[in-house]
Design a protein around this motif. Structure first.
Motif, PDB file in Angstrom:
ATOM      1  N   ASP A  26       0.842  -1.198   0.000  1.00  0.00           N
ATOM      2  CA  ASP A  26       0.000   0.000   0.000  1.00  0.00           C
ATOM      3  C   ASP A  26       0.876   1.246   0.000  1.00  0.00           C
ATOM      4  O   ASP A  26       2.088   1.184   0.207  1.00  0.00           O
ATOM      5  N   LEU A  27       0.237   2.377  -0.248  1.00  0.00           N
ATOM      6  CA  LEU A  27       0.977   3.635  -0.374  1.00  0.00           C
ATOM      7  C   LEU A  27       1.694   4.006   0.909  1.00  0.00           C
ATOM      8  O   LEU A  27       2.788   4.573   0.872  1.00  0.00           O
ATOM      9  N   PHE A  28       1.106   3.679   2.051  1.00  0.00           N
ATOM     10  CA  PHE A  28       1.738   4.013   3.333  1.00  0.00           C
ATOM     11  C   PHE A  28       3.013   3.203   3.536  1.00  0.00           C
ATOM     12  O   PHE A  28       4.020   3.722   4.020  1.00  0.00           O
ATOM     13  N   GLU A  29       2.980   1.930   3.157  1.00  0.00           N
ATOM     14  CA  GLU A  29       4.168   1.074   3.273  1.00  0.00           C
ATOM     15  C   GLU A  29       5.289   1.591   2.358  1.00  0.00           C
ATOM     16  O   GLU A  29       6.446   1.698   2.772  1.00  0.00           O
ATOM     17  N   LYS A  33       9.006   3.289   3.385  1.00  0.00           N
ATOM     18  CA  LYS A  33      10.288   2.795   2.873  1.00  0.00           C
ATOM     19  C   LYS A  33      11.072   3.876   2.134  1.00  0.00           C
ATOM     20  O   LYS A  33      12.304   3.882   2.159  1.00  0.00           O
ATOM     21  N   LEU A  34      10.361   4.790   1.471  1.00  0.00           N
ATOM     22  CA  LEU A  34      11.026   5.877   0.743  1.00  0.00           C
ATOM     23  C   LEU A  34      11.253   7.109   1.619  1.00  0.00           C
ATOM     24  O   LEU A  34      11.877   8.071   1.179  1.00  0.00           O
ATOM     25  N   ARG A  35      10.664   7.073   2.825  1.00  0.00           N
ATOM     26  CA  ARG A  35      10.747   8.197   3.769  1.00  0.00           C
ATOM     27  C   ARG A  35      10.142   9.474   3.184  1.00  0.00           C
ATOM     28  O   ARG A  35      10.748  10.555   3.227  1.00  0.00           O
ATOM     29  N   VAL A  36       8.935   9.292   2.606  1.00  0.00           N
ATOM     30  CA  VAL A  36       8.168  10.420   2.065  1.00  0.00           C
ATOM     31  C   VAL A  36       6.726  10.265   2.541  1.00  0.00           C
ATOM     32  O   VAL A  36       6.344   9.235   3.089  1.00  0.00           O
ATOM     33  N   ALA A  37       5.921  11.275   2.296  1.00  0.00           N
ATOM     34  CA  ALA A  37       4.495  11.200   2.630  1.00  0.00           C
ATOM     35  C   ALA A  37       3.779  10.289   1.636  1.00  0.00           C
ATOM     36  O   ALA A  37       4.193  10.175   0.477  1.00  0.00           O
ATOM     37  N   HIS A  38       2.693   9.673   2.087  1.00  0.00           N
ATOM     38  CA  HIS A  38       1.949   8.796   1.174  1.00  0.00           C
ATOM     39  C   HIS A  38       1.381   9.581  -0.003  1.00  0.00           C
ATOM     40  O   HIS A  38       1.221   9.047  -1.095  1.00  0.00           O
ATOM     41  N   GLU A  56      13.903   4.588  -9.678  1.00  0.00           N
ATOM     42  CA  GLU A  56      14.820   3.545  -9.199  1.00  0.00           C
ATOM     43  C   GLU A  56      14.427   3.063  -7.810  1.00  0.00           C
ATOM     44  O   GLU A  56      14.479   1.865  -7.529  1.00  0.00           O
ATOM     45  N   GLN A  57      14.040   3.983  -6.935  1.00  0.00           N
ATOM     46  CA  GLN A  57      13.620   3.598  -5.591  1.00  0.00           C
ATOM     47  C   GLN A  57      12.406   2.676  -5.649  1.00  0.00           C
ATOM     48  O   GLN A  57      12.354   1.664  -4.945  1.00  0.00           O
ATOM     49  N   LEU A  58      11.443   3.026  -6.471  1.00  0.00           N
ATOM     50  CA  LEU A  58      10.246   2.196  -6.605  1.00  0.00           C
ATOM     51  C   LEU A  58      10.586   0.839  -7.214  1.00  0.00           C
ATOM     52  O   LEU A  58      10.091  -0.198  -6.767  1.00  0.00           O
ATOM     53  N   HIS A  59      11.442   0.841  -8.207  1.00  0.00           N
ATOM     54  CA  HIS A  59      11.858  -0.418  -8.830  1.00  0.00           C
ATOM     55  C   HIS A  59      12.597  -1.297  -7.817  1.00  0.00           C
ATOM     56  O   HIS A  59      12.403  -2.523  -7.791  1.00  0.00           O
ATOM     57  N   ASN A  60      13.410  -0.694  -6.980  1.00  0.00           N
ATOM     58  CA  ASN A  60      14.149  -1.450  -5.969  1.00  0.00           C
ATOM     59  C   ASN A  60      13.228  -2.083  -4.926  1.00  0.00           C
ATOM     60  O   ASN A  60      13.640  -3.011  -4.221  1.00  0.00           O
ATOM     61  N   LEU A  61      12.001  -1.611  -4.839  1.00  0.00           N
ATOM     62  CA  LEU A  61      11.014  -2.226  -3.957  1.00  0.00           C
ATOM     63  C   LEU A  61      10.342  -3.430  -4.627  1.00  0.00           C
ATOM     64  O   LEU A  61       9.509  -4.092  -4.025  1.00  0.00           O
ATOM     65  N   GLY A  62      10.693  -3.681  -5.885  1.00  0.00           N
ATOM     66  CA  GLY A  62      10.169  -4.836  -6.595  1.00  0.00           C
ATOM     67  C   GLY A  62       9.104  -4.526  -7.628  1.00  0.00           C
ATOM     68  O   GLY A  62       8.562  -5.442  -8.249  1.00  0.00           O
TER      69      GLY A  62
END
Length: 72
Positions: A26-29, A33-38, A56-62
């Protein structure tokens, strides 16, 4: 049950949101992980383009690259 999703039948944003739900993310998770607001994650998902760093950050989350915004 074997469920196959044809994410090519919908726009990129809807495909990405579907993929996230299917994989229990979900957006909160993601925001945590990215240390930003949802809301930042929500805007990233809606955009057609995003910074290379965020993509890249999003891709690194899978998250598959083909579901992410095009990097700037």
């Amino acid at each position: 049950m074997n469920l196959n999703l044809d994410l090519t039948a919908v726009d990129r944003e809807r495909a990405l949101r579907t993929w996230l739900v299917f994989h229990g993310m979900d957006l909160f998770e993601i925001a945590s992980k990215l240390r930003v607001a949802h809301s930042t994650v929500s805007r990233l998902i809606k955009r057609d383009r995003a910074s290379m760093r965020r993509v890249e950050q999003l891709h690194n989350l899978g998250i598959p690259r083909e579901l992410l915004p095009v990097p700037k």
